[in-house]
Motif scaffolding. Structure first.
Motif, PDB file in Angstrom:
ATOM      1  N   ASP B  90      42.185  58.410  45.485  1.00 38.38           N
ATOM      2  CA  ASP B  90      41.957  57.384  46.546  1.00 38.38           C
ATOM      3  C   ASP B  90      41.021  56.203  45.902  1.00 38.38           C
ATOM      4  O   ASP B  90      40.855  55.105  46.596  1.00 38.38           O
ATOM      5  N   GLN B  91      40.240  56.202  44.827  1.00 36.65           N
ATOM      6  CA  GLN B  91      39.535  55.485  44.086  1.00 36.65           C
ATOM      7  C   GLN B  91      40.434  54.589  43.227  1.00 36.65           C
ATOM      8  O   GLN B  91      39.670  53.727  42.371  1.00 36.65           O
ATOM      9  N   VAL B  92      41.622  55.137  42.982  1.00 36.62           N
ATOM     10  CA  VAL B  92      42.421  54.028  42.073  1.00 36.62           C
ATOM     11  C   VAL B  92      43.118  52.927  42.697  1.00 36.62           C
ATOM     12  O   VAL B  92      43.456  53.091  43.825  1.00 36.62           O
ATOM     13  N   LEU B  93      42.990  51.648  42.337  1.00 40.17           N
ATOM     14  CA  LEU B  93      43.390  50.544  42.744  1.00 40.17           C
ATOM     15  C   LEU B  93      44.406  49.846  41.393  1.00 40.17           C
ATOM     16  O   LEU B  93      43.928  49.729  40.476  1.00 40.17           O
ATOM     17  N   ILE B  94      45.812  49.924  41.964  1.00 37.65           N
ATOM     18  CA  ILE B  94      46.694  49.350  40.766  1.00 37.65           C
ATOM     19  C   ILE B  94      46.638  47.855  41.003  1.00 37.65           C
ATOM     20  O   ILE B  94      46.726  47.248  41.993  1.00 37.65           O
ATOM     21  N   THR B  95      46.579  47.191  39.716  1.00 35.57           N
ATOM     22  CA  THR B  95      46.410  45.880  39.769  1.00 35.57           C
ATOM     23  C   THR B  95      47.432  45.137  38.720  1.00 35.57           C
ATOM     24  O   THR B  95      48.117  45.777  37.987  1.00 35.57           O
ATOM     25  N   THR B  96      47.902  43.815  39.096  1.00 32.47           N
ATOM     26  CA  THR B  96      48.765  42.930  38.327  1.00 32.47           C
ATOM     27  C   THR B  96      48.067  42.567  36.957  1.00 32.47           C
ATOM     28  O   THR B  96      47.728  41.404  36.751  1.00 32.47           O
ATOM     29  N   GLY B  97      48.280  43.734  36.166  1.00 30.87           N
ATOM     30  CA  GLY B  97      47.367  43.676  34.738  1.00 30.87           C
ATOM     31  C   GLY B  97      45.998  43.768  35.038  1.00 30.87           C
ATOM     32  O   GLY B  97      45.491  43.668  36.115  1.00 30.87           O
ATOM     33  N   SER B  98      45.214  44.234  34.024  1.00 32.33           N
ATOM     34  CA  SER B  98      43.882  44.323  34.107  1.00 32.33           C
ATOM     35  C   SER B  98      43.116  42.854  34.257  1.00 32.33           C
ATOM     36  O   SER B  98      41.904  42.810  34.735  1.00 32.33           O
ATOM     37  N   GLN B  99      43.836  41.869  33.697  1.00 27.59           N
ATOM     38  CA  GLN B  99      43.336  40.509  34.223  1.00 27.59           C
ATOM     39  C   GLN B  99      43.082  40.360  35.662  1.00 27.59           C
ATOM     40  O   GLN B  99      42.082  39.697  35.837  1.00 27.59           O
ATOM     41  N   GLN B 100      43.848  40.941  36.297  1.00 29.02           N
ATOM     42  CA  GLN B 100      43.672  40.666  37.937  1.00 29.02           C
ATOM     43  C   GLN B 100      42.611  41.534  38.473  1.00 29.02           C
ATOM     44  O   GLN B 100      41.650  41.072  39.380  1.00 29.02           O
ATOM     45  N   ALA B 101      42.323  42.574  37.663  1.00 24.10           N
ATOM     46  CA  ALA B 101      41.181  43.438  38.080  1.00 24.10           C
ATOM     47  C   ALA B 101      39.694  42.714  37.936  1.00 24.10           C
ATOM     48  O   ALA B 101      38.916  42.628  38.597  1.00 24.10           O
ATOM     49  N   LEU B 102      39.755  41.825  36.874  1.00 21.17           N
ATOM     50  CA  LEU B 102      38.542  40.896  36.572  1.00 21.17           C
ATOM     51  C   LEU B 102      38.448  39.841  37.580  1.00 21.17           C
ATOM     52  O   LEU B 102      37.307  39.462  37.942  1.00 21.17           O
ATOM     53  N   ASP B 103      39.598  39.373  38.031  1.00 20.93           N
ATOM     54  CA  ASP B 103      39.642  38.398  39.291  1.00 20.93           C
ATOM     55  C   ASP B 103      38.953  39.016  40.412  1.00 20.93           C
ATOM     56  O   ASP B 103      38.213  38.301  40.805  1.00 20.93           O
ATOM     57  N   LEU B 104      39.358  40.317  40.805  1.00 20.22           N
ATOM     58  CA  LEU B 104      38.995  40.923  41.873  1.00 20.22           C
ATOM     59  C   LEU B 104      37.279  41.337  41.756  1.00 20.22           C
ATOM     60  O   LEU B 104      36.685  41.199  42.618  1.00 20.22           O
ATOM     61  N   ILE B 105      36.992  41.607  40.427  1.00 22.31           N
ATOM     62  CA  ILE B 105      35.765  41.943  40.261  1.00 22.31           C
ATOM     63  C   ILE B 105      34.497  40.900  40.459  1.00 22.31           C
ATOM     64  O   ILE B 105      33.751  40.850  40.997  1.00 22.31           O
ATOM     65  N   GLY B 106      35.069  39.580  40.100  1.00 24.56           N
ATOM     66  CA  GLY B 106      34.426  38.406  40.173  1.00 24.56           C
ATOM     67  C   GLY B 106      34.183  38.104  41.701  1.00 24.56           C
ATOM     68  O   GLY B 106      33.117  37.730  42.170  1.00 24.56           O
ATOM     69  N   LYS B 107      35.532  38.214  42.451  1.00 23.94           N
ATOM     70  CA  LYS B 107      35.241  37.907  43.767  1.00 23.94           C
ATOM     71  C   LYS B 107      34.603  38.854  44.606  1.00 23.94           C
ATOM     72  O   LYS B 107      33.581  38.483  45.398  1.00 23.94           O
ATOM     73  N   VAL B 108      34.191  40.068  44.157  1.00 25.59           N
ATOM     74  CA  VAL B 108      33.622  40.898  45.085  1.00 25.59           C
ATOM     75  C   VAL B 108      32.048  41.094  44.678  1.00 25.59           C
ATOM     76  O   VAL B 108      31.269  41.227  45.505  1.00 25.59           O
ATOM     77  N   PHE B 109      31.733  40.588  43.385  1.00 21.67           N
ATOM     78  CA  PHE B 109      30.490  40.718  42.891  1.00 21.67           C
ATOM     79  C   PHE B 109      29.683  39.327  42.759  1.00 21.67           C
ATOM     80  O   PHE B 109      28.413  39.348  42.835  1.00 21.67           O
ATOM     81  N   LEU B 110      30.349  38.325  42.467  1.00 26.51           N
ATOM     82  CA  LEU B 110      29.716  37.096  42.063  1.00 26.51           C
ATOM     83  C   LEU B 110      29.740  35.907  42.936  1.00 26.51           C
ATOM     84  O   LEU B 110      30.786  35.669  43.680  1.00 26.51           O
ATOM     85  N   ASP B 111      28.588  35.380  43.073  1.00 25.47           N
ATOM     86  CA  ASP B 111      28.418  33.868  43.937  1.00 25.47           C
ATOM     87  C   ASP B 111      28.346  33.080  43.070  1.00 25.47           C
ATOM     88  O   ASP B 111      28.101  33.394  41.889  1.00 25.47           O
ATOM     89  N   LYS B 112      28.375  31.732  43.445  1.00 26.46           N
ATOM     90  CA  LYS B 112      28.172  30.491  42.496  1.00 26.46           C
ATOM     91  C   LYS B 112      26.528  30.965  41.941  1.00 26.46           C
ATOM     92  O   LYS B 112      25.541  31.325  42.718  1.00 26.46           O
ATOM     93  N   ASP B 113      26.493  30.675  40.980  1.00 30.32           N
ATOM     94  CA  ASP B 113      25.097  30.775  39.895  1.00 30.32           C
ATOM     95  C   ASP B 113      24.729  32.285  39.921  1.00 30.32           C
ATOM     96  O   ASP B 113      23.322  32.467  39.383  1.00 30.32           O
ATOM     97  N   SER B 114      25.387  33.247  40.220  1.00 30.55           N
ATOM     98  CA  SER B 114      24.943  34.633  40.106  1.00 30.55           C
ATOM     99  C   SER B 114      24.807  34.895  38.473  1.00 30.55           C
ATOM    100  O   SER B 114      25.623  34.541  37.703  1.00 30.55           O
ATOM    101  N   ARG B 115      23.788  35.719  38.092  1.00 30.17           N
ATOM    102  CA  ARG B 115      23.539  36.201  36.542  1.00 30.17           C
ATOM    103  C   ARG B 115      24.666  37.260  36.479  1.00 30.17           C
ATOM    104  O   ARG B 115      24.533  38.100  37.204  1.00 30.17           O
ATOM    105  N   MET B 116      25.294  37.145  35.328  1.00 31.22           N
ATOM    106  CA  MET B 116      25.993  38.344  34.954  1.00 31.22           C
ATOM    107  C   MET B 116      25.903  38.491  33.297  1.00 31.22           C
ATOM    108  O   MET B 116      25.660  37.533  32.646  1.00 31.22           O
TER     109      MET B 116
END
Lengths: 395, 395
Positions: B90-116
């Protein structure tokens, strides 16, 4: 356990009303008029099976390798050839379903708090796709012919608050099934050009006309003023996730960069398989069979509505193509509340409220006539009428 | 013609240096050590061909229909079973390549000017995937064992400026080929938990070890503190675009919403085909053949570097798995300038500068040993040494 600070947008990411409803429809015995699932009867299984074998035998290693972000060149050419205006394949970008095209459009056009214009109501999936950029969606009044031009001009905004885009679905709109008239198209293209507002034209259903082709796309009238989106989901099958956008050269490179960052490229195998399926005019032979199938099911649903809703103050649209029609319940009723009564009677639909960017009409709901069989449609519409009658009696 | 106002981020979307380089490598006669293309010799073509036929015959209509955003259930189970810690599917999400996982991570965690926080250097594709959210990427000092813990703590930030995430690639990193040590992993997981900073663990190459398995993933040490990313691109084939993420339950639903908005779901056909290929332990038989192939090519490249770079003040990493090694040129040289001389000699590589979030070292470059054959590697490294010698002589 974890107490991480997430992006501001994540607070707004909640399970969608529709997802929750669609879970209900998985229950045995429920007839779903809710989802937008194309009829599997329309999937060309043999053609796909043959194309998979051909692609693997001829180009297997290339099909399984990384490929270009723009898309498979012969498929881009095929898309250009399919469209009814002069399209340079260099302006075609293959996307992972047209949902991804919406994501890319949001990234290229929308900052936080950017104003964007949408129809009343509009496609829910577009609102969701644009949401990560945190724009302000503004509903433009819409009538049976589409978006109302005076209200479009009135809502366009000025200066920093000027609308970054206007998103429209001119053919057999999701959710209403309505089609933008010839005159309205001409007027919208002219007004958008005058105001310098990009039109985002979403056309997933345009080939699914029943009696006559819809008027020419907006993009055909002013290719430099429109980002056009299409899809193979409704004319072939959605499970391969193949869509495309056609963008003016001035913004194409931005879409390409956003695409590369989003998923590098759309699966090359899928692009080659679809390219193989559609060569030699396959769609010219196949799409008419879908039109015939969906037209018959629309006829069944319209007849069932006439019969079952008699005496109830219920209204509905009469689509001339596509997959959906739009129902307005009697004054004072709420489609969300009706849903429970409908599911008790083994029928599911999608309440209309989530399709509004603002000022939702709670009396509205969407019905799909393409997934259920004609017999199921008859049963389901009778059950829906019974649910309405029972709700009116209880009110 | 068009003079539209685009999103602020669009101004930063420009053709990437690497894309431009990769275009050069398409020229006939050029040996490319630039791309990250897995060797097509490692693609199990027969297994894919059979799986396509099986899936179409058995589940064709389902494979071509819309499916769930979470992914195909048997594939999620298979991913959970593959991973070396106790993972709930239930904690596995299939993504369109792991590049998409990065896109989703950015959307969930990062606002403008957020430090990473990122490694020095880091995976360029991750910087590109996070860029649409306009974060501030901060390089954490990194040595042969990986990210330096004291600098990680020093760069973590506080209050509103606290890092929203730390992105690391512990196994056979792209671009350097280095592997994070056991001790460093334990220390990073402990420090990240102490500071409450989410670790983003990217592990596309972990199965491609040559002599011994790398230490356990970070996620295995603290599943609640890590979002883990994996991929079928390197162990099967990249052209199907199948990756996945494993997220703590507290944030899983946010990823799911972001995924649905991004492309509805990853192609169901592809998920079923891979699920079919890997059942019955296929990867246990197949992946060792990739390890053997890549190990031999790494050996060839290391031997060629020893031989050809003798007497030149050139350094390079000695990866124990994966696809890449990292070269540091003599003081004063610039890899970007060297590229022209290399391409003249029919060899291409990727300059290292774009892999740095800040303070790029212009002397660095990345070489891939997996796409070119052993003969080509020998020829290419000799040509590269010649280009270096010639540049030194001309300086």
């Amino acid at each position: 356990m974890t107490n991480w600070t997430l992006a501001a947008r994540a607070a707004k990411m909640n399970p969608s009303a529709i997802r929750e409803i669609l879970k209900l429809t998985d229950r045995p015995g429920i007839i779903s008029l809710a989802g937008g699932l194309p009829s599997p009867k329309a999937f060309p299984l043999n053609a796909f099976t043959e194309a998979c074998a051909t692609v693997m035998a001829r180009d297997g290693a290339s099909a399984l390798q990384y490929s270009t972000s723009e898309g498979f060149a012969p498929l881009r050419q095929a898309v250009a050839d399919l469209l009814p205006w002069d399209v340079n394949p260099d302006q075609v970008l293959i996307t992972t379903g047209s949902q991804q095209a919406l994501d890319l459009i949001g990234k290229v056009f929308l900052d936080k708090d950017s104003r964007m214009l949408v129809e009343t109501p509009t496609y829910l999936g577009a609102l969701q796709a644009f949401a990560p950029q945190e724009p302000v969606a503004v509903s433009v009044a819409s009538d049976d012919e589409g978006i109302v031009i005076d209200d479009f001009a009135a809502k366009a905004g000025t200066g920093a608050d000027k609308a970054r885009l206007a998103y429209v679905l001119p053919n057999f709109q999701n959710p209403t099934g309505r089609t933008m008239s010839e005159a309205r198209r001409a007027a919208l293209v002219a007004k958008a050009a005058e105001l310098n507002i990009p039109l985002i034209e979403d056309n997933p259903y345009g080939d699914l006309w029943f009696d006559e082709e819809p008027p020419l796309p907006l993009a055909a009238r002013n290719p430099e003023g429109v980002v056009y989106m299409g899809s193979f989901s409704k004319v072939l099958a959605p499970g391969l996730r193949l869509g495309y956008l056609v963008a003016p050269a001035a913004v194409y490179s931005k879409f390409l960069q956003a695409k590369q960052a989003a998923d590098l490229h759309t699966p090359g195998f899928n692009q080659r398989v679809v390219s193989e399926v559609i060569k030699d005019g396959f769609l010219d032979r196949h799409v008419p069979t879908i039109r015939t199938l969906y037209k018959a099911q629309r006829d069944t649903m319209l007849a069932a509505l006439e019969r079952e809703m008699a005496g109830l103050d219920v209204q509905w649209t009469r689509p001339v193509g596509g997959m959906f029609l739009w129902v307005t319940l009697p004054e004072g009723m709420n489609a969300q509340n009706l849903l429970a009564a409908a599911v008790e009677r083994k029928v599911a639909f999608v309440p209309g409220a989530p399709f509004y960017a603002d000022n939702a009409d709670p009396r509205t709901l969407r019905l799909s006539y393409v997934t259920a069989s004609s017999d199921e449609i008859n049963t389901a519409i009778a059950a829906l009428a019974d649910a309405i009658r029972s709700t009116l009696a209880g009110a």
